[in-house]
Design an enzyme around this catalytic site. Structure first.
Site, PDB file in Angstrom:
ATOM      1  N   GLY A 263      38.335  32.822  33.892  1.00 40.32           N
ATOM      2  CA  GLY A 263      38.790  34.033  34.548  1.00 40.32           C
ATOM      3  C   GLY A 263      38.723  33.885  36.053  1.00 40.32           C
ATOM      4  O   GLY A 263      38.029  33.028  36.588  1.00 40.32           O
ATOM      5  N   ARG A 264      39.485  34.718  36.738  1.00 39.15           N
ATOM      6  CA  ARG A 264      39.465  34.719  38.194  1.00 39.15           C
ATOM      7  C   ARG A 264      39.876  36.076  38.711  1.00 39.15           C
ATOM      8  O   ARG A 264      40.530  36.850  38.036  1.00 39.15           O
ATOM      9  CB  ARG A 264      40.363  33.638  38.788  1.00 39.15           C
ATOM     10  CG  ARG A 264      41.852  33.799  38.509  1.00 39.15           C
ATOM     11  CD  ARG A 264      42.669  32.826  39.347  1.00 39.15           C
ATOM     12  NE  ARG A 264      42.270  31.457  39.177  1.00 39.15           N
ATOM     13  CZ  ARG A 264      42.258  30.578  40.160  1.00 39.15           C
ATOM     14  NH1 ARG A 264      42.632  30.946  41.373  1.00 39.15           N
ATOM     15  NH2 ARG A 264      41.896  29.316  39.949  1.00 39.15           N
ATOM     16  N   GLY A 265      39.459  36.370  39.928  1.00 40.91           N
ATOM     17  CA  GLY A 265      39.805  37.616  40.580  1.00 40.91           C
ATOM     18  C   GLY A 265      39.647  37.466  42.076  1.00 40.91           C
ATOM     19  O   GLY A 265      39.433  36.356  42.597  1.00 40.91           O
TER      20      GLY A 265
ATOM     21  N   GLY B 237      36.243  35.817  43.129  1.00 50.52           N
ATOM     22  CA  GLY B 237      35.898  34.436  42.837  1.00 50.52           C
ATOM     23  C   GLY B 237      36.473  33.979  41.511  1.00 50.52           C
ATOM     24  O   GLY B 237      37.238  34.686  40.855  1.00 50.52           O
TER      25      GLY B 237
ATOM     26  N   VAL C 261      35.607  32.213  37.654  1.00 52.76           N
ATOM     27  CA  VAL C 261      34.537  32.114  36.662  1.00 52.76           C
ATOM     28  C   VAL C 261      34.810  30.923  35.745  1.00 52.76           C
ATOM     29  O   VAL C 261      35.932  30.743  35.251  1.00 52.76           O
ATOM     30  CB  VAL C 261      34.436  33.409  35.827  1.00 52.76           C
ATOM     31  CG1 VAL C 261      33.295  33.300  34.823  1.00 52.76           C
ATOM     32  CG2 VAL C 261      34.223  34.610  36.734  1.00 52.76           C
TER      33      VAL C 261
ATOM     34  N   LYS D 162      30.100  31.984  38.179  1.00 50.00           N
ATOM     35  CA  LYS D 162      31.108  32.541  39.080  1.00 50.00           C
ATOM     36  C   LYS D 162      30.936  31.959  40.469  1.00 50.00           C
ATOM     37  O   LYS D 162      29.884  32.093  41.080  1.00 50.00           O
ATOM     38  CB  LYS D 162      31.005  34.063  39.134  1.00 50.00           C
ATOM     39  CG  LYS D 162      32.073  34.697  40.026  1.00 50.00           C
ATOM     40  CD  LYS D 162      32.110  36.199  39.900  1.00 50.00           C
ATOM     41  CE  LYS D 162      33.258  36.783  40.710  1.00 50.00           C
ATOM     42  NZ  LYS D 162      33.373  38.237  40.585  1.00 50.00           N
TER      43      LYS D 162
ATOM     44  N   ASP E 296      34.988  48.526  42.017  1.00 52.49           N
ATOM     45  CA  ASP E 296      36.142  47.888  41.363  1.00 52.49           C
ATOM     46  C   ASP E 296      36.023  48.003  39.845  1.00 52.49           C
ATOM     47  O   ASP E 296      36.088  47.002  39.121  1.00 52.49           O
ATOM     48  CB  ASP E 296      36.249  46.424  41.789  1.00 52.49           C
ATOM     49  CG  ASP E 296      37.632  45.837  41.495  1.00 52.49           C
ATOM     50  OD1 ASP E 296      38.560  46.619  41.230  1.00 52.49           O
ATOM     51  OD2 ASP E 296      37.777  44.607  41.534  1.00 52.49           O
TER      52      ASP E 296
END
Length: 798
Positions: free
Chosen positions: A518-520, A523, A525, A539, A632
């Site tokens: 995953g990413r956002g 950062g 993960v 992360k 968030d």
């Protein structure tokens, strides 16, 4: 240090090199291909493909596979595209233990397959262009088809772990900015990933996958091209080329300009011909001309770039760097700015906000209110007799298209507008003749001189003695340092409540940060396995400030003291130099966003997720030692364990305040995700815990309806079909039929197929609508939300 270099050089000169292989299709154990011998290549039996060292620049070579029948060799696979090797002493070796090794100058290992076999193995280049390492029993240990670069050949599968990445240019074969991959929703997509920004541009992000004929309901994630030209993908995307039905050599390539093309080989002309491409308009790909510029197309000249008025090009040889302003922005006084009208032009994405207006003046005034955060606006007529005003915070993905039905209004200082010139739109790009880079490495031939040999061996002896002494000193110092580090880590473990990891430990645990889950914006993960066999999520934080180590440790020590069953369990951290990493428990079922549109979440699970998330946020707001705003809250940050119990993630580093700071919570920038952000962020109001309450309400509505908060949903009325955002749509459904349960059936996610508790649906809807009130004081606290959900008989919604 110089003695060590001499020692290693002499050691390398003394080792006998393995023998070279002849130009056949097979490389045997213990054999090598040398960069210094052009004849050291593997050639497929049909003569169509070759494998060996391919020159990509001055003194720069890559081990590659290329198609030999075309007028110019066509690269179809590269092992070391981002790290070329030298033209001296570099070798490609099949070792006796079954490992393929590419070495630079005979010393440094640049690339390896990390394979091993106790039985006999050989490497063969097959007639389809696949380089296969197999045992004598026929077992495949490795093959090039499993790790493509920018090209798929006939019969080569594209999978979840094998994306295509375009070359930087037609002459620079290193990794470029465009990627074809299977996204988390199982859809095949094209992504522009620049040095600083990224965006998906195919299929269009403003359309749902189903509108493009795609299916997200699959887990295979595979696509393949057959020799007749038929391309099929597990998301139901397929196409047939213009020459379908003829068996020809074909290649499916992501080109440096971001377009996806199918090439067919013409035996008569020995040329590749385009038989299909995904993008019809050359300027539709993102990032072609960089920021503050426009892409335009001329049938005779082709695709060109030009700077927006008031801007100048950064690098004439590289348009992807875009343009920079020729002006210095004055103060935020609205009277100092004006707008330049750019008709029939588009700047896609990077909208700070989208508002509905009745005229251009309202749109421009909103841009002026936002000061430096607004660089311009895009105005487009919508279906309800008003206009959509897109506030642009970055001027990127610009294209000049006569078919586009919108206009750009570029914000510039009035002093600059007085001297604006009409841009030259169709000036051919000034491209350098050679984009390859020379490797800055030199070599010295060994001289056959007895005196020099004596000095060399003498230096080797002295060097060996020094190395031995240094090794013993280093060993004792390292042992002492390791003991001290162990004591320090034990002290930190007891003080913060979780463990301090080293960067090398986490790099090893994640296999070099290879398994991305995953990413956002905060950062990326990765999944990893710690030394004690615990499966963890690691992360890597993307820091936007130069936060010091002491400040970072103070924040994570607070996170370490948070403990709640609906908050993600933090196991540790790493802070080394610029590296900031967090280690927490791995959630088997991923995020709520990944499961929301699957059949896994029945009504009971959704209701429990709503309650558990509320409890976790209530703890952050009111029960922990520090006052923590999440900032968030969205489905991507709500993780689900093996029992589908929710755990709120990505909290703590957003905003930590002492309890006496609640009245003065100041934020330097807008935080959150479009669609889930409370109005306070937009109108620069005081930020309180009610921003999380608003985001929670949006998440609950999304769980009930299965619809995105940014989507537009149809609502029947007397005049036909009207369009509404999610909150407005739910409110009007509720108010339109208060005496019946038909509205519940209309808004409930079809995936639940009518299996839900109508009373609890109504309860969740009313609680969620209370949470998304525009007035922050009208919203309940998260602890009140928990009470509403657990004890609805005591709550009045009037």
């Amino acid at each position: 240090m110089h003695i060590l270099i001499v020692f290693l050089l002499s050691f390398a000169l003394c080792i006998p090199l393995p023998c070279s292989s002849a130009a056949t299709d097979t490389l045997l154990q213990g054999s090598s291909l040398s960069v210094e011998k052009p004849t050291d290549t593997l050639v497929s039996a049909n003569g169509a493909f070759s494998a060996g060292f391919f020159q990509v620049g001055d003194n720069a070579f890559c081990f590659s596979i290329w198609f030999t029948k075309s007028k110019r060799p066509t690269l179809v696979w590269i092992a070391n595209r981002d790290q070329p090797v030298n033209g001296r002493a570099s070798r490609f070796t099949l070792s006796k233990n079954g490992n393929l090794i590419l070495s630079d100058a005979g010393v440094a290992t640049i690339w390896t397959t990390k394979t091993f076999s106790s039985s006999e193995v050989h490497l063969m280049l097959k007639d389809n262009g696949n380089l296969v390492l197999r045992t004598s029993q026929g077992a495949v240990l490795w093959q090039s088809f499993d790790s493509p670069t920018d090209t798929l050949l006939s019969g080569q599968p594209l999978t979840e772990k094998a994306s295509l990445i375009a070359s930087r240019s037609t002459t620079n074969f290193s990794s470029g900015f465009y990627k074809l991959y299977f996204d988390n929703d199982n859809v095949l997509r094209l992504l522009f990933k620049g040095p600083n920004l990224s965006s998906v541009y195919w299929p269009p992000t403003w359309k749902l996958p189903v509108d493009e004929g795609r299916s997200t309901y699959n887990i295979t994630k595979i696509a393949v091209l057959d020799p007749l030209g038929h391309f099929t993908s597990s998301d139901t995307f397929e196409f047939y080329p213009s020459d379908y039905g003829v068996k020809r050599y074909r290649r499916f390539t992501v080109d440096p300009d971001g377009n996806l093309r199918l090439y067919s080989f013409n035996e008569k002309t020995s040329m590749w011909e385009v038989s299909w491409q995904v993008i019809a308009e050359p300027c539709s790909a993102h990032g072609l001309c960089g920021a503050n510029s426009m892409c335009t197309y001329d049938p005779f000249i082709g695709r060109t770039c030009y700077c927006l008025q008031g801007f100048k090009i950064k690098n004439p040889n590289d348009w992807t760097q875009g343009c920079e302003p020729e002006f210095t922005s004055p103060s935020c006084n609205s009277a100092d700015f004006g707008f330049v009208h750019l008709p029939r032009m588009e700047l896609f994405g990077y909208d700070l906000e989208v508002i509905r207006v009745t005229n251009l003046t309202q749109c421009e005034n909103r841009c002026l209110e936002l000061c430096d955060d607004c660089k311009g606006v895009q105005l487009k007529f919508n279906e309800v007799s008003t206009y959509n005003c897109y506030i642009k915070t970055i001027l990127l993905n610009g294209r000049d298209s006569p078919n586009f039905d919108g206009d750009i209004y570029l914000k510039l200082p009035k002093s600059t507008m007085l001297s604006l010139k009409v841009p030259q739109k169709h000036v051919q790009l000034n491209c350098p003749a050679n984009l390859s880079q020379r490797l800055d490495r030199t070599y010295q031939d060994p001289k056959k001189n007895a005196w020099l040999n004596f000095l060399l061996w003498f230096a080797c002896g002295i060097g060996a003695f020094e190395i031995t002494c240094v090794f013993f000193v280093w060993f004792f110092l390292f042992r002492s340092s390791k003991e001290n580090d162990k004591v320090e880590r034990q002290q930190l473990l007891s003080a913060t409540g979780f463990q301090k990891f080293t960067y090398s430990e986490l790099k090893k645990a994640t296999s070099g940060f290879s398994d991305e889950v995953g990413r956002g914006a905060g950062g990326i993960v990765y999944k990893g396995t710690l030394d004690d066999d615990r499966v963890a999520a690691v992360k890597c934080l993307i820091s936007e400030t130069d936060q010091g180590e002491a400040e970072f440790l103070a924040e994570i020590s607070t996170i370490g003291m948070l403990n709640h069953m609906n908050l993600i369990d933090m196991w540790g951290y790493c802070v080394e130099g610029k590296h900031r990493l967090l280690v927490y428990e791995y959630m088997e079922h991923g995020s709520l966003a990944e499961n929301l549109h699957s059949n896994e979440l029945d009504w009971n699970k959704r209701f429990n997720i709503a309650v558990g998330t509320a409890k976790g946020l209530a703890y952050l707001h009111e029960e922990c030692l520090e006052w923590v705003l999440h900032c968030d809250v969205k489905p991507q940050n709500i993780l689900l364990d093996s029992e589908f119990q929710p755990k709120v993630a990505d909290f703590g580093l957003s905003k930590l305040l002492n309890r006496d700071e609640r009245a003065n919570s100041g934020f330097s920038r807008i935080r959150g995700t479009r669609g889930y952000m409370a109005p306070e962020w937009v109108y620069n109001l005081r930020i309180t815990s009610k921003v999380d309450v608003y985001s929670y309400g949006i998440v609950v509505l999304e769980m009930i309806t299965g619809k995105s908060p940014m989507g537009i949903h149809s609502l029947e009325n007397k005049g036909g079909i009207d369009q509404r955002r999610l909150v407005t749509w739910v409110k009007e459904k509720l108010n339109g039929a208060p005496a019946s349960e038909s509205w519940i059936e209309e808004i409930t996610d079809p995936n639940m197929q009518g299996n839900y508790d109508a009373a609890k649906v109504e309860l969740l809807v009313k609680v969620a609508l209370r949470c998304v009130e525009d007035d922050m004081d009208a919203r309940p606290s998260m602890s009140q939300v928990v009470e509403m959900l657990q004890f609805p008989e005591y709550i009045s919604f009037q």
